[in-house]
Design a protein around this motif. Sequence first.
Motif, PDB file in Angstrom:
ATOM      1  N   LYS A 177      -6.413  -3.272  27.463  1.00 24.87           N
ATOM      2  CA  LYS A 177      -5.581  -4.457  27.696  1.00 24.87           C
ATOM      3  C   LYS A 177      -6.419  -5.730  27.767  1.00 24.87           C
ATOM      4  O   LYS A 177      -6.004  -6.780  27.297  1.00 24.87           O
ATOM      5  N   PRO A 180      -8.656  -7.292  24.216  1.00 23.46           N
ATOM      6  CA  PRO A 180      -7.972  -8.178  23.262  1.00 23.46           C
ATOM      7  C   PRO A 180      -7.578  -9.517  23.871  1.00 23.46           C
ATOM      8  O   PRO A 180      -7.567 -10.537  23.170  1.00 23.46           O
ATOM      9  N   GLY A 241       0.759  -8.095  30.693  1.00 19.32           N
ATOM     10  CA  GLY A 241       0.618  -6.806  30.022  1.00 19.32           C
ATOM     11  C   GLY A 241       0.691  -5.742  31.106  1.00 19.32           C
ATOM     12  O   GLY A 241      -0.132  -5.724  32.025  1.00 19.32           O
ATOM     13  N   HIS A 264       4.673  -7.334  27.928  1.00 21.61           N
ATOM     14  CA  HIS A 264       4.499  -6.157  27.089  1.00 21.61           C
ATOM     15  C   HIS A 264       4.489  -4.965  28.028  1.00 21.61           C
ATOM     16  O   HIS A 264       3.708  -4.927  28.976  1.00 21.61           O
ATOM     17  N   GLU A 266       4.244  -0.851  28.567  1.00 19.84           N
ATOM     18  CA  GLU A 266       3.979   0.529  28.135  1.00 19.84           C
ATOM     19  C   GLU A 266       4.378   1.439  29.277  1.00 19.84           C
ATOM     20  O   GLU A 266       3.727   1.447  30.325  1.00 19.84           O
ATOM     21  N   PRO A 464      -0.465   0.301  15.489  1.00 19.33           N
ATOM     22  CA  PRO A 464       0.313  -0.171  16.637  1.00 19.33           C
ATOM     23  C   PRO A 464       0.504   0.912  17.684  1.00 19.33           C
ATOM     24  O   PRO A 464       0.684   2.087  17.346  1.00 19.33           O
ATOM     25  N   ARG A 475       4.428  -3.982  21.187  1.00 19.43           N
ATOM     26  CA  ARG A 475       3.340  -3.157  20.647  1.00 19.43           C
ATOM     27  C   ARG A 475       2.020  -3.842  20.913  1.00 19.43           C
ATOM     28  O   ARG A 475       1.954  -5.071  20.924  1.00 19.43           O
ATOM     29  N   ASP A 476       0.975  -3.043  21.081  1.00 22.14           N
ATOM     30  CA  ASP A 476      -0.363  -3.614  20.976  1.00 22.14           C
ATOM     31  C   ASP A 476      -1.197  -2.718  20.090  1.00 22.14           C
ATOM     32  O   ASP A 476      -0.677  -1.834  19.409  1.00 22.14           O
ATOM     33  N   TRP A 480      -1.548  -6.498  16.535  1.00 18.32           N
ATOM     34  CA  TRP A 480      -0.386  -6.601  17.424  1.00 18.32           C
ATOM     35  C   TRP A 480      -0.816  -7.106  18.803  1.00 18.32           C
ATOM     36  O   TRP A 480      -0.061  -7.789  19.479  1.00 18.32           O
ATOM     37  N   SER A 481      -2.016  -6.764  19.237  1.00 21.78           N
ATOM     38  CA  SER A 481      -2.496  -7.250  20.539  1.00 21.78           C
ATOM     39  C   SER A 481      -2.608  -8.770  20.518  1.00 21.78           C
ATOM     40  O   SER A 481      -2.276  -9.439  21.494  1.00 21.78           O
ATOM     41  N   PHE A 484       0.626 -10.515  20.850  1.00 19.92           N
ATOM     42  CA  PHE A 484       1.105 -10.588  22.230  1.00 19.92           C
ATOM     43  C   PHE A 484       0.382 -11.670  23.027  1.00 19.92           C
ATOM     44  O   PHE A 484       1.002 -12.432  23.764  1.00 19.92           O
ATOM     45  N   TYR A 485      -0.920 -11.720  22.893  1.00 19.64           N
ATOM     46  CA  TYR A 485      -1.693 -12.649  23.736  1.00 19.64           C
ATOM     47  C   TYR A 485      -1.778 -14.060  23.163  1.00 19.64           C
ATOM     48  O   TYR A 485      -2.424 -14.921  23.737  1.00 19.64           O
TER      49      TYR A 485
END
Length: 505
Positions: A177, A180, A241, A264, A266, A464, A475-476, A480-481, A484-485
């Motif tokens: 996490k 990225p 995250g 995000h 998970e 992903p 998704r990361d 994709w990471s 998100f960031y």
Amino acid sequence: MSQLQDNINKANGYLERFEADGVLNHINGEARPAADGETFDSISPVDLRPIAKVAHGKAVDVDAAAKAAQAAFAEWAAMPGAERKKLLHAIADAIVARAEEIAFVESMDTGQALRFMSKAALRGAENFRFFADRAPGARDGQSLYTKDQINITNRVPIGPVGVITPWNTPFMLSTWKIAPALAAGCTVVHKPAEFSPLTARLLVEIAEDAGLPKGVWNLVNGLGEDAGKALTEHPAIKAVGFVGEGRTGSMIMSQAAATLKRFHFELGGKNPVVVFADVDLERAAGAAVFMIYSLNGERCTSSSRLLVEASIYDEFTAMVAERAARIKVGHPLDPETVVGPLIHPVHEKKVLSYMDIAREEGARIAVGGGKPEGFEEGCYVAPTLFTGANNAMRIAQEEIFGPVLTAIPFKDEAEALSIANDVEYGLTGYLWTRDLARALRFSDAMQAGMIWVNSENTRHLPTPFGGMKASGIGRDGGDWSFDFYMETRNIAFATADHHIPKLAG
Ligand code: NAD
């Protein structure tokens, strides 16, 4: 001296500093106790011995950490990607240099077997290298042309972010996490799980020793309902995250609503491994056993529902049972150990409760079913296989998160698919068949974010990662990471004097 005793001595050496100083927060480059001085105990699941007093951070500590992350943001975001790349590689080198310490501390803090934790430490370094190499290109975008206009897209880091992690493989997950986020140019406040706080402390220390500027990465220990909640509510934090349970995800969603954060998630899983009769049963059994009993079964992607074609159900479940019965349970630092103690007595009790639930529901306990003999002390649970189950049972629907597998027969492809999808989760799916058309058809219809065909879970970092349904949002992994960031922006340039509609005159 036995290898185990030697390892225990080494681990005690590595734990000494935590016994002496506790696990401190880390804010703006400084190791600090909680502002009010409060602590809580972290116990080792091996023998329930307290191994450290942990700073019990609250809203005031989170506020200091978020402000430090905010103050460090502009300079960190402006640093050229090539420099960030160098720094993140230096962090990876420093992780490798301390891999043994990380693995030993992680094993004692979580109960995970050393054979897996030594790889998890190195995988943490790989995560840093992977995102380090992508840091220089993180801001890149596209040029999109139309008549009289060029559009240029680019990405900018979203701002300071919160990272909230669970207790299973905490070191590896934190790197997954945080690396990225840093590569993207974000600054971080990390809130690790209260059951496993030790390696998060090592990680931030390693990063700053490797040259990470102060304030870029801050650590606040504490409980979910105070430090975690405060982090999700803090106005300086732009995205969260989160890895953990679904109901915590729902709480975070409402906590973060007032400050309109991006998140995000998970979350949990109850992942099927579907085995058709046409496969190499040895390989499929080996993979099914690996995916449920490695990492103590405390793994979101574990294959916890075994769906087997009826014609081979007895033969295949007997193969799995025979392997499960031979798995070595033991002290996590014993190099031979595969299954160590579960994270905490609270979790051990939850996992053990499913043994009674299975009996009440009428399933058969083919292997295991309780604590292994000779392991009354510590949070040990024997590798367990439930047979004769159906998909309506709680043991088939609920995430047990331990070394416990529920085997269900199916008569044909349609029934297999319906059982595979008839669950609230959708994280991973595993499919074993030699029939190519069926593999394509079935995997396309399976409701899971990640599917492996004729394979156990082997991660390729650019792909992903994430779940469908109650298993997650977003998704990361790979680019994709960065999505998100970072914020994706579009800038449109007129390339000619196009017609501008006149509203007056
Ligand atoms: P958890 O949800 O109880 O806790 C996770 C983190 O959230 C901890 O740091 C906790 O302190 C924090 N937290 C708790 N309440 C909070 C709140 N109100 N606000 C903010 N933070 C809060 O999960 P756990 O028991 O630590 O971990 C096990 C779960 O994690 C399982 O369900 C597992 O499937 C899931 N998991 C998912 C993935 C994935 O990638 N999908 C990976 C690993 C674990």
